[in-house]
Design a protein around this motif. Structure first.
Motif, PDB file in Angstrom:
ATOM      1  N   ARG A 153       0.827  -1.212   0.000  1.00 16.23           N
ATOM      2  CA  ARG A 153       0.000   0.000   0.000  1.00 16.23           C
ATOM      3  C   ARG A 153       0.856   1.254   0.000  1.00 16.23           C
ATOM      4  O   ARG A 153       0.525   2.243  -0.656  1.00 16.23           O
ATOM      5  CB  ARG A 153      -0.943  -0.009   1.194  1.00 16.23           C
ATOM      6  CG  ARG A 153      -2.057  -1.003   1.044  1.00 16.23           C
ATOM      7  CD  ARG A 153      -2.958  -1.027   2.239  1.00 16.23           C
ATOM      8  NE  ARG A 153      -4.037  -1.979   2.047  1.00 16.23           N
ATOM      9  CZ  ARG A 153      -4.809  -2.427   3.013  1.00 16.23           C
ATOM     10  NH1 ARG A 153      -4.630  -2.009   4.254  1.00 16.23           N
ATOM     11  NH2 ARG A 153      -5.765  -3.303   2.753  1.00 16.23           N
ATOM     12  N   ALA A 154       1.972   1.239   0.733  1.00 19.12           N
ATOM     13  CA  ALA A 154       2.865   2.398   0.766  1.00 19.12           C
ATOM     14  C   ALA A 154       3.499   2.620  -0.600  1.00 19.12           C
ATOM     15  O   ALA A 154       3.583   3.762  -1.079  1.00 19.12           O
ATOM     16  CB  ALA A 154       3.947   2.205   1.822  1.00 19.12           C
ATOM     17  N   ARG A 155       3.915   1.522  -1.261  1.00 19.58           N
ATOM     18  CA  ARG A 155       4.478   1.646  -2.614  1.00 19.58           C
ATOM     19  C   ARG A 155       3.446   2.197  -3.586  1.00 19.58           C
ATOM     20  O   ARG A 155       3.738   3.052  -4.397  1.00 19.58           O
ATOM     21  CB  ARG A 155       4.960   0.278  -3.106  1.00 19.58           C
ATOM     22  CG  ARG A 155       6.390  -0.013  -2.793  1.00 19.58           C
ATOM     23  CD  ARG A 155       6.920  -1.168  -3.627  1.00 19.58           C
ATOM     24  NE  ARG A 155       6.075  -2.337  -3.630  1.00 19.58           N
ATOM     25  CZ  ARG A 155       6.237  -3.408  -2.854  1.00 19.58           C
ATOM     26  NH1 ARG A 155       7.226  -3.434  -1.993  1.00 19.58           N
ATOM     27  NH2 ARG A 155       5.422  -4.435  -2.933  1.00 19.58           N
ATOM     28  N   GLN A 156       2.213   1.692  -3.492  1.00 22.04           N
ATOM     29  CA  GLN A 156       1.155   2.168  -4.385  1.00 22.04           C
ATOM     30  C   GLN A 156       0.846   3.632  -4.114  1.00 22.04           C
ATOM     31  O   GLN A 156       0.633   4.404  -5.030  1.00 22.04           O
ATOM     32  CB  GLN A 156      -0.114   1.324  -4.215  1.00 22.04           C
ATOM     33  CG  GLN A 156      -1.213   1.673  -5.185  1.00 22.04           C
ATOM     34  CD  GLN A 156      -0.824   1.428  -6.628  1.00 22.04           C
ATOM     35  OE1 GLN A 156      -0.169   0.439  -6.937  1.00 22.04           O
ATOM     36  NE2 GLN A 156      -1.205   2.318  -7.512  1.00 22.04           N
ATOM     37  N   SER A 157       0.865   4.030  -2.864  1.00 21.82           N
ATOM     38  CA  SER A 157       0.604   5.421  -2.501  1.00 21.82           C
ATOM     39  C   SER A 157       1.685   6.332  -3.069  1.00 21.82           C
ATOM     40  O   SER A 157       1.399   7.406  -3.592  1.00 21.82           O
ATOM     41  CB  SER A 157       0.529   5.558  -0.986  1.00 21.82           C
ATOM     42  OG  SER A 157       0.344   6.893  -0.620  1.00 21.82           O
TER      43      SER A 157
END
Length: 144
Positions: free
Chosen positions: A99-103
């Motif tokens: 999720r952090a990478r996608q964000s």
């Protein structure tokens, strides 16, 4: 003919056969089916009998060991292992990283304006993977 659940449907012999199957590596629902009871019945008894609940936990751990399940994110996602020591925290951490990478990827993306690199025909990106506009309708005039 009697109605309802048989009184002795999950007697001591059936419990022992169920625990033996689970310890051999059979999944809980399949083990219940193998001994001839509904898949929810062992869980019902485990909620009411603490000793049986502990025996089920031990049998599940032994069964996972015998099946050769390696604990981690893959066991959580693919093997349906929900152990709280390894698999659940590993899957939670991996999900947070994704999720952090996608964000970061979403924050780094820039929206092109109507007069961007593709010229005036470039439309703003849509969150949908398809267009809601019908190909039969003429294009809408753009505001100047």
């Amino acid at each position: 003919m009697t109605r309802g659940r048989p009184i002795d449907a999950f007697d001591d012999l059936t419990r022992a056969r169920y625990l033996e199957a689970v310890a051999a590596g059979v999944r809980l629902g399949e083990a219940a089916q193998a001994v001839g009871v509904h898949r929810n019945l062992p869980a019902y008894h485990a909620r009411r009998d603490l000793e049986f609940a502990r025996a089920v936990e031990e049998a599940v751990a032994l069964g996972k060991e015998r099946r050769g399940i390696r604990h981690g994110e893959a066991a959580y996602n693919e093997g349906r292992c929900r152990c709280t020591e390894i698999c659940t925290p590993a899957a939670t951490a991996a999900r947070a990283r994704r999720r952090a990478r996608q964000s970061k990827k979403d924050d780094g993306a820039t929206d092109q304006s109507a007069t961007g690199a593709d010229g005036p025909a470039a439309a703003p990106s849509s969150p949908l993977p398809f267009s809601l506009r019908s190909p039969l309708l003429p294009p809408r005039p753009r505001a100047a």
